[in-house]
Design a protein around this motif. Structure first.
Motif, short mmCIF file in Angstrom:
data_model
loop_
_atom_site.label_atom_id
_atom_site.label_comp_id
_atom_site.label_asym_id
_atom_site.label_seq_id
_atom_site.Cartn_x
_atom_site.Cartn_y
_atom_site.Cartn_z
N SER A 70 0.86 -1.17 0.00
CA SER A 70 0.00 0.00 0.00
C SER A 70 0.90 1.22 0.00
N VAL A 71 0.50 2.22 -0.75
CA VAL A 71 1.30 3.44 -0.84
C VAL A 71 0.46 4.62 -0.36
N TYR A 72 1.03 5.40 0.52
CA TYR A 72 0.33 6.57 1.05
C TYR A 72 1.20 7.81 0.84
N ASP A 73 0.53 8.91 0.57
CA ASP A 73 1.21 10.18 0.41
C ASP A 73 0.96 11.01 1.67
N LYS A 74 2.04 11.29 2.38
CA LYS A 74 1.87 11.98 3.66
C LYS A 74 2.23 13.46 3.56
N GLY A 75 2.37 13.95 2.34
CA GLY A 75 2.74 15.34 2.18
C GLY A 75 4.24 15.48 2.00
N GLU A 76 4.98 15.42 3.12
CA GLU A 76 6.43 15.57 3.00
C GLU A 76 7.14 14.25 2.72
N ALA A 77 6.38 13.15 2.85
CA ALA A 77 7.00 11.83 2.64
C ALA A 77 5.99 10.85 2.04
N LEU A 78 6.56 9.80 1.43
CA LEU A 78 5.72 8.70 0.95
C LEU A 78 5.85 7.56 1.95
N VAL A 79 4.76 6.93 2.25
CA VAL A 79 4.80 5.80 3.18
C VAL A 79 4.32 4.56 2.43
N ILE A 80 5.15 3.52 2.45
CA ILE A 80 4.80 2.29 1.76
C ILE A 80 4.74 1.16 2.78
N ALA A 81 3.63 0.46 2.81
CA ALA A 81 3.47 -0.63 3.77
C ALA A 81 3.34 -1.94 3.00
N ALA A 82 4.07 -2.97 3.45
CA ALA A 82 4.01 -4.28 2.81
C ALA A 82 3.75 -5.34 3.87
N ASP A 83 2.82 -6.23 3.59
CA ASP A 83 2.51 -7.32 4.53
C ASP A 83 3.51 -8.45 4.31
N VAL A 84 4.42 -8.60 5.24
CA VAL A 84 5.42 -9.67 5.12
C VAL A 84 5.46 -10.49 6.41
N PRO A 85 4.36 -11.16 6.76
CA PRO A 85 4.34 -11.88 8.02
C PRO A 85 5.42 -12.97 8.09
N GLY A 86 6.07 -13.04 9.23
CA GLY A 86 7.04 -14.10 9.47
C GLY A 86 8.40 -13.86 8.85
N MET A 87 8.61 -12.67 8.26
CA MET A 87 9.91 -12.44 7.64
C MET A 87 10.81 -11.60 8.53
N LYS A 88 12.11 -11.87 8.39
CA LYS A 88 13.09 -11.10 9.15
C LYS A 88 13.62 -9.97 8.28
N GLU A 89 14.25 -9.01 8.95
CA GLU A 89 14.82 -7.87 8.22
C GLU A 89 15.79 -8.36 7.15
N SER A 90 16.57 -9.37 7.52
CA SER A 90 17.62 -9.84 6.61
C SER A 90 17.06 -10.56 5.39
N ASP A 91 15.79 -10.96 5.43
CA ASP A 91 15.20 -11.67 4.29
C ASP A 91 14.68 -10.72 3.21
N ILE A 92 14.65 -9.44 3.54
CA ILE A 92 14.04 -8.48 2.63
C ILE A 92 15.09 -7.55 2.06
N LYS A 93 15.04 -7.35 0.76
CA LYS A 93 16.00 -6.48 0.11
C LYS A 93 15.24 -5.30 -0.50
N LEU A 94 15.73 -4.13 -0.23
CA LEU A 94 15.08 -2.93 -0.74
C LEU A 94 16.06 -2.15 -1.59
N GLU A 95 15.57 -1.72 -2.75
CA GLU A 95 16.43 -0.93 -3.62
C GLU A 95 15.63 0.23 -4.19
#
Lengths: 127, 164
Positions: free
Chosen positions: B62-87
């Motif tokens: 889900s993508v939200y526009d907060k004015g000064e920033a964009l907020v993106i939320a992703a449902d990743v139940p059961g995942m650790k930080e190290s399992d996710i790659k962001l670019e």
């Protein structure tokens, strides 16, 4: 589990999306010699917002999602609604021994089995 | 006892699965994510083909526009930080990773809906973002990204002066 919903209820739900019946979360069900294990995906649900209820032989998992981030929604996938799912609990489960834990949006409910299913000898006393 | 559990449960399992699939089906065809009233519910699937439709794949974003920033939320139940790659490449955000199977040792399987998944999703952001000021938080199985908009994309307030 598959409760009939009356038309009235359904109408009410469409009017108030926040209060309608939740989406069924994806679950895995495992079993070993000592217990049944239900694993459910409840993303966005904090430990304080999960309710696990046992009513007779029906186990209900309900989770209330944290509210969406503030701001103007540009794209929203899936339902922001809450989670709810009910299971039939088989015989031979120790109702008082059911435990639930949550970590990173994954709920684990453990249903221990009655330890001895073997026939038991009952001592007869002379009165 | 094991057999009995299977028999009783199987009776309901089919209906339960059907209900779950129905829930998911509606999600996939509802561009607004199910919060729309019923009257539009029936028409949106047909209109959706004309406009860009959000298709529910894994993870849900889900993508939200907060004015000064964009907020993106992703449902990743059961995942650790190290399992996710962001670019972030220019204005394209790519989220990739793998949720591995987590079958506990020594258990028999009755039902499997939480399939392991390998994913890569790209989102073109509606404006330029300051990648230096990006932050990501993983809480309760939801990854929340906050991307500050770059200065030229920030909403600006213009003060009005009286001419007198």
């Amino acid at each position: 589990m598959n409760a009939q919903i009356s038309r009235d209820e359904r109408d009410h739900q469409t009017e108030a999306p926040e209060t309608r019946r939740g989406v069924a979360p994806a679950v895995d069900i495992f079993e070993n010699k000592t217990e049944l294990l239900i694993v459910a995906d409840l993303p966005g649900v904090g430990p304080g917002d999960i309710a696990v209820r046992l009513d007779k032989n029906e186990l209900t998992i309900a989770g209330k999602r944290a509210s969406a981030p503030e701001g103007n929604a540009l794209a929203v996938e899936g339902r922001p609604g809450d989670f709810s799912r009910t299971f039939l609990v088989p015989q031979g489960i120790v109702a008082d021994g059911i435990t639930a834990e949550v970590a990173q949006g994954v709920l684990k409910v453990r249903l221990p089995k009655v330890s001895s299913q073997k026939p038991r000898q009952i001592a007869v006393k002379a009165s | 006892m094991l057999m009995r559990f299977g028999d009783v449960n199987r009776t309901f399992a089919a209906m339960d699965e059907l209900r779950r699939r129905m829930d998911r089906l509606f999600d996939e065809y509802e561009p607004r994510g199910g919060a729309s009233p019923r009257s539009t519910f029936f028409f949106e699937p047909f209109e959706a083909g004309l406009s860009s439709r959000t298709v529910a794949t894994w993870p849900r974003l889900s993508v939200y526009d907060k004015g000064e920033a964009l907020v993106i939320a992703a449902d990743v139940p059961g995942m650790k930080e190290s399992d996710i790659k962001l670019e972030i490449d220019q204005d394209v955000l790519t989220l990739s990773g793998e949720r591995k199977a987590d079958i506990p040792e020594g258990y028999a399987l009755h039902k499997r809906e939480r399939a392991p998944v390998k994913f890569s999703r790209s989102v073109s952001l509606p404006c330029k973002v300051d990648t230096e000021k990006a932050s990501a938080v993983l809480k309760d199985g939801v990854l929340t990204l906050t991307l500050a908009k770059s200065p030229e994309a920030q909403p600006r307030k213009i003060s009005v002066k009286s001419a007198s």
